[in-house]
Design a protein around this motif. Sequence first.
Motif, mmCIF file in Angstrom:
data_model
loop_
_atom_site.group_PDB
_atom_site.id
_atom_site.type_symbol
_atom_site.label_atom_id
_atom_site.label_comp_id
_atom_site.label_asym_id
_atom_site.label_seq_id
_atom_site.Cartn_x
_atom_site.Cartn_y
_atom_site.Cartn_z
ATOM 1 N N TYR A 274 0.836 -1.204 0.000
ATOM 2 C CA TYR A 274 0.000 0.000 0.000
ATOM 3 C C TYR A 274 0.873 1.259 0.000
ATOM 4 C CZ TYR A 274 -2.904 3.526 2.487
ATOM 5 O OH TYR A 274 -3.547 4.670 2.898
ATOM 6 N N LEU A 275 1.860 1.304 0.871
ATOM 7 C CA LEU A 275 2.732 2.467 0.948
ATOM 8 C C LEU A 275 3.568 2.630 -0.317
ATOM 9 C CD1 LEU A 275 3.904 2.167 4.666
ATOM 10 C CD2 LEU A 275 2.190 3.732 3.723
ATOM 11 N N ARG A 276 3.968 1.510 -0.908
ATOM 12 C CA ARG A 276 4.733 1.577 -2.160
ATOM 13 C C ARG A 276 3.879 2.162 -3.284
ATOM 14 N NH1 ARG A 276 5.561 -3.437 -2.731
ATOM 15 N NH2 ARG A 276 7.343 -3.466 -1.294
ATOM 16 N N GLU A 277 2.612 1.795 -3.313
ATOM 17 C CA GLU A 277 1.725 2.329 -4.352
ATOM 18 C C GLU A 277 1.512 3.830 -4.167
ATOM 19 O OE1 GLU A 277 -0.332 2.084 -7.831
ATOM 20 O OE2 GLU A 277 0.744 0.429 -6.878
ATOM 21 N N ILE A 278 1.473 4.283 -2.923
ATOM 22 C CA ILE A 278 1.372 5.714 -2.673
ATOM 23 C C ILE A 278 2.636 6.436 -3.142
ATOM 24 C CG2 ILE A 278 1.297 7.473 -0.854
ATOM 25 C CD1 ILE A 278 -0.513 5.571 0.744
ATOM 26 N N GLU A 279 3.782 5.865 -2.854
ATOM 27 C CA GLU A 279 5.053 6.517 -3.192
ATOM 28 C C GLU A 279 5.352 6.474 -4.684
ATOM 29 O OE1 GLU A 279 7.007 8.277 -1.319
ATOM 30 O OE2 GLU A 279 5.899 7.948 0.536
ATOM 31 N N HIS A 280 5.047 5.354 -5.323
ATOM 32 C CA HIS A 280 5.520 5.168 -6.702
ATOM 33 C C HIS A 280 4.410 4.810 -7.697
ATOM 34 C CE1 HIS A 280 9.520 5.271 -4.982
ATOM 35 N NE2 HIS A 280 9.205 4.270 -4.170
#
Length: 346
Positions: A274-280
């Motif tokens: 989830y956090l990776r999708e927000i960042e990238h």
Amino acid sequence: MTHLELGLDTFGDITTDDSGARLSPAQVIRNTVAEGVLAEEAGADFIGLGEHHRPDFAISSPEPIMSAILAQTSRIKVGTSVTVLSSDDPIRLFQRFSTMNAFGQGRAEVTLGRGSFTESFPLFGFALEDYEALFDEKFEQFVTLIRNEKVSFESRFRPALKNATVHPRPEAPIRTWRGVGGSPESIVSAAAHDLPLLVAIIGGAPARFAPLVDLYRRAHAQMGTTPKEVGVHSPGFVAETDELARETYFEGYQKMHASIGASRGWPPLRREDYLREIEHGSLYVGAPETVALKIASTVATLGLSRFQLKYSSGPQKASAILRNIELYGTKVIPRVREILDQMPRS
């Protein structure tokens, strides 16, 4: 850059009250009307309502809700995100939008697509094996309707229609978008039919869709026509801080992912993904500045004329959704325009 429209859309996800109790579909529908009115007050250019026929979404018939929003607003454009044309009737669809545009002063728009779910097929008596053929035929019919007063259809799925006029006639052409999920064939079809293109980007870096947007423009160039508007729809959530936005959004988004993924074989959503999708990737989650910077980057990278933030995802709290809309309209939209105005012109 052509005028940029910054909008919102929702599928009418079943939300909760502040105690976490699930709201009824009827209450979600009433809330959706209030959200549309707030979207105009906050400064959004557009609000779209998606069509689904599942227990986790309240909107199966967008047009009555669109009508209610149109009746209580004066500026905002109101549309579908998307209309599942394969299981609808093009003539009745044309009549509904002609009617809405009569009292909405031309503000009602339709986005045509196949849809990502199939519940409407058995519900309305259509065979899934006709999935592609139904859409292709009805798409051709609807495009014929919006461009011609007298229409004739040779049809596989309905009796032939000869030299008919469908009433009421709209005062101006119904603004019709072609919604796509990334199929090159659909991209070329949008160009061949001279329709604006709306791309649903729900995962991965937005830049990876640049070749598809370029395909749309190259197809127009080869046909000697001028490309129409290109828009993007992606999920997101705005709160006062990045941390608050990420924490507030995660639980409902994770539950939605699990609900849909159960029938599609998706693995459980991990927080790190989830956090990776927000960042990238294509989750626009954060404080107003964070979300504005990301939207501006996507708009500039793809050369967009519209961006739509899907503001509801799973069982979020209804009060948090209202705050999301308010911050998007009053903080994110003006900041996106400011960032883009400061970018060097190519």
